[in-house]
Design a protein around this motif. Structure first.
Motif: not given
Length: 560
Positions: A451-475
């Motif tokens: 799809e482009g310059e990166y090979e991987r897309r990461a979707e990481v779900t964490i709990e940040d001080r009691g709040v659920m978050k999904t972080l997205v990054g490329y590398g």
């Protein structure tokens, strides 16, 4: 302390000694005296059933000559020997030895105890030293020699009536305090009286009944005797060292270099005063030089258990080879060297044992590797790392070793020795179960190489001080993508990857992987490690990254 009240005993001046250039190349004839010398030194002598158990242990260890006691001295000694004979407890390849003073009624009683045996060593003795001739017996040299000769005549007479074979052993007791020329004179008289020949040898036992000088002096005495027997081939030269100066093992080793053939000693050195020579130490010293000691000592904990049970004596924790702590290192530099040496030995597949600070492989004595390193305030990173590796399977990176060792040292300075379990619990708390402020929930990695310059897309779900978050990054790989997912968030610290490593923890279908991540916030000197454990290596890596970030937050919060 009035040291002038003591003087050195004047002994032989041996100018042409050869023993310093000799080597021990084979095991001597071993004779255990645990059931006689060892037993008489106990506060509470062994009962018959304990003596039987000890006798069986000595047989199992491979002793072919065992001094079972002084049967003419007491009824229990007499009854014990009779039990061995009547119950057929003496193997065909084992010769029992009995001790008696060179006195008529004691010699006759001794022969009564031997009935039914097909062979036995009859060990007679009388004291020959200058001091004992003077203050104990009040007799001259000829009178003392006569006692030995008359005792030999009687043993010879009774042996002709005995159905089995009798081997004569004679000891000039307190040999180390006897003029060597006089000791030789008595021993030659005994051998002549017996009719000793190369086919009918006499055991001449030269005891260091009281250790009076440095080991080299005893070696000189032994070499002088060996050189001056008129027919060395008719003599088995035996050593019976005690340990008054704490040199019993060295004295024996030098005595063997000087030409002796045989050693009388006890397990762990139990004996009168400071003890007899320690046969286990002697034998294993030979073993560590590649010499077959001809004793079976591979079950050291079992040997020690029976010895302590029957004698009511304890093997000291620092006793060579057998002590509880002899394969234990507290010093950090020692621990590090042992750790590296053990790895090198196994990785290289070496045939020869070469590990720093360990002259013998503990496994050869059926002892374990795990207790080699124990952790206290003197320990360093090498020791902690060794425990984590050999006991729990974690191969800590060097920087993490140093960091974790500080945490363990803080505990040990307060509590003393730290158990492996406590070390592991601390490791889990600090590096694995570290979930504040971020807690891992789940992850998803997508291949986007088309799809482009990166090979991987990461979707990481964490709990940040009691709040659920999904972080997205490329590398360009999983680690890069996950790191960028965190760095893309404005309220997260921007971190740089410093070190990464991984390895399998266990084998099989339920195998887990351990991942180690070291991060540093951009523009900061702070570096922190996190550890992740999971069957999936990518998940383990993400967990390690989150743990490292949590440790950075903890440190920066602490620093304000």
């Amino acid at each position: 302390m009035n040291y002038k009240k003591y003087k050195k005993f004047e002994t032989v001046k041996l100018k042409d000694r050869t023993w310093p250039d000799n080597e021990i190349v084979k095991a001597p004839i071993w004779c255990s005296v645990d059931l006689r010398d060892g037993n008489q030194a106990l506060i509470t002598p062994m009962k018959i059933e304990e003596k039987v158990e000890m006798f069986q242990l000595l047989v199992d260890l491979g002793f072919k000559e065992i001094e079972v006691g002084f049967p003419s001295s007491s009824q229990i000694e007499y009854d014990f020997l009779r039990l061995l004979i009547d119950e057929n407890l003496i193997p065909d390849d084992v010769t029992v030895q009995v001790l008696t003073q060179a006195r008529e009624h004691l010699i006759r009683r001794t022969f009564e105890s031997l009935k039914g045996l097909d062979k036995a060593i009859v060990h007679i003795y009388n004291s020959t030293s200058i001091l004992q001739r003077d203050v104990v017996f009040g007799k001259g040299k000829e009178e003392i020699k006569k006692i030995a000769v008359e005792g030999t005549k009687l043993v010879k007479e009774l042996s002709q009536e005995f159905e089995g074979k009798v081997i004569l052993e004679y000891s000039p007791e307190s040999f180390t305090g006897t003029e060597v020329d006089y000791a030789l004179e008595i021993c030659e008289a005994v051998m002549d009286t017996w009719g000793a020949t190369p086919d009918n040898k006499v055991i001449i036992n030269l005891p260091s009944t009281v250790e009076m000088d440095t080991p080299n002096v005893y070696a000189d005495q032994i070499e002088w005797m060996c050189k001056n027997f008129k027919d060395r081939e008719r003599v088995i030269v035996s050593l019976h060292p005690h340990n008054d100066r704490g040199c019993g093992v060295a004295t024996t080793e030098l005595g063997l270099l000087a030409g002796a053939d045989r050693v009388e000693g006890t397990l762990f050195g139990n004996g009168e005063r400071t003890g007899n020579v320690d046969v286990i130490t002697l034998a294993l010293n030979m073993y560590t030089h590649g010499i077959d000691p001809e004793l079976e000592l591979s079950q050291m904990n079992h040997i020690k258990a029976i010895y302590e049970k029957d004698t009511k004596m304890e093997v000291p924790p620092r006793h060579p080879y057998a002590g509880q702590l002899v394969f234990t290192a507290f010093s950090g530099s020692h621990q590090d060297a042992i750790n590296k040496g053990m790895h090198a030995y196994h990785e290289r597949g070496q045939e020869l044992w070469e590990v720093p600070y360990l002259p013998i492989d503990p496994a050869d004595l059926n002892r374990q590797y795990e207790p080699i390193v124990r952790i206290n305030s003197q320990s360093g990173k090498g020791g902690v790392a060794f425990v984590m590796d050999t006991v729990f399977g974690y191969q800590l990176p060097k920087a993490l070793q140093a960091d974790f060792a500080k945490a363990i040292q803080n505990i040990s300075e307060t509590e003393g020795e730290v158990s492996p379990e406590r070390i592991y619990d601390t490791f889990k708390k600090e590096y694995i179960d570290n979930e504040t402020p971020y807690k891992f929930i789940k992850q998803r990695l997508i291949d986007i190489s088309d799809e482009g310059e990166y090979e991987r897309r990461a979707e990481v779900t964490i709990e940040d001080r009691g709040v659920m978050k999904t972080l997205v990054g490329y590398g360009n790989g999983p680690i890069d993508a996950v790191k960028n997912a965190f760095n893309s968030q404005e309220d997260f610290l921007y971190t740089e990857l410093i070190n990464y490593s991984e390895h399998a923890l266990t084998a099989g279908s339920s195998a887990k992987a351990a991942a180690y991540i070291q991060l540093r916030p951009k523009g900061s000197a702070v570096c922190e490690y996190g550890v992740g454990v999971h069957p999936d290596i990518t998940t383990a890596t993400i967990k390690a990254m989150i743990s490292a970030m949590n440790r950075i937050h903890k440190y920066m919060k602490k620093e304000g």
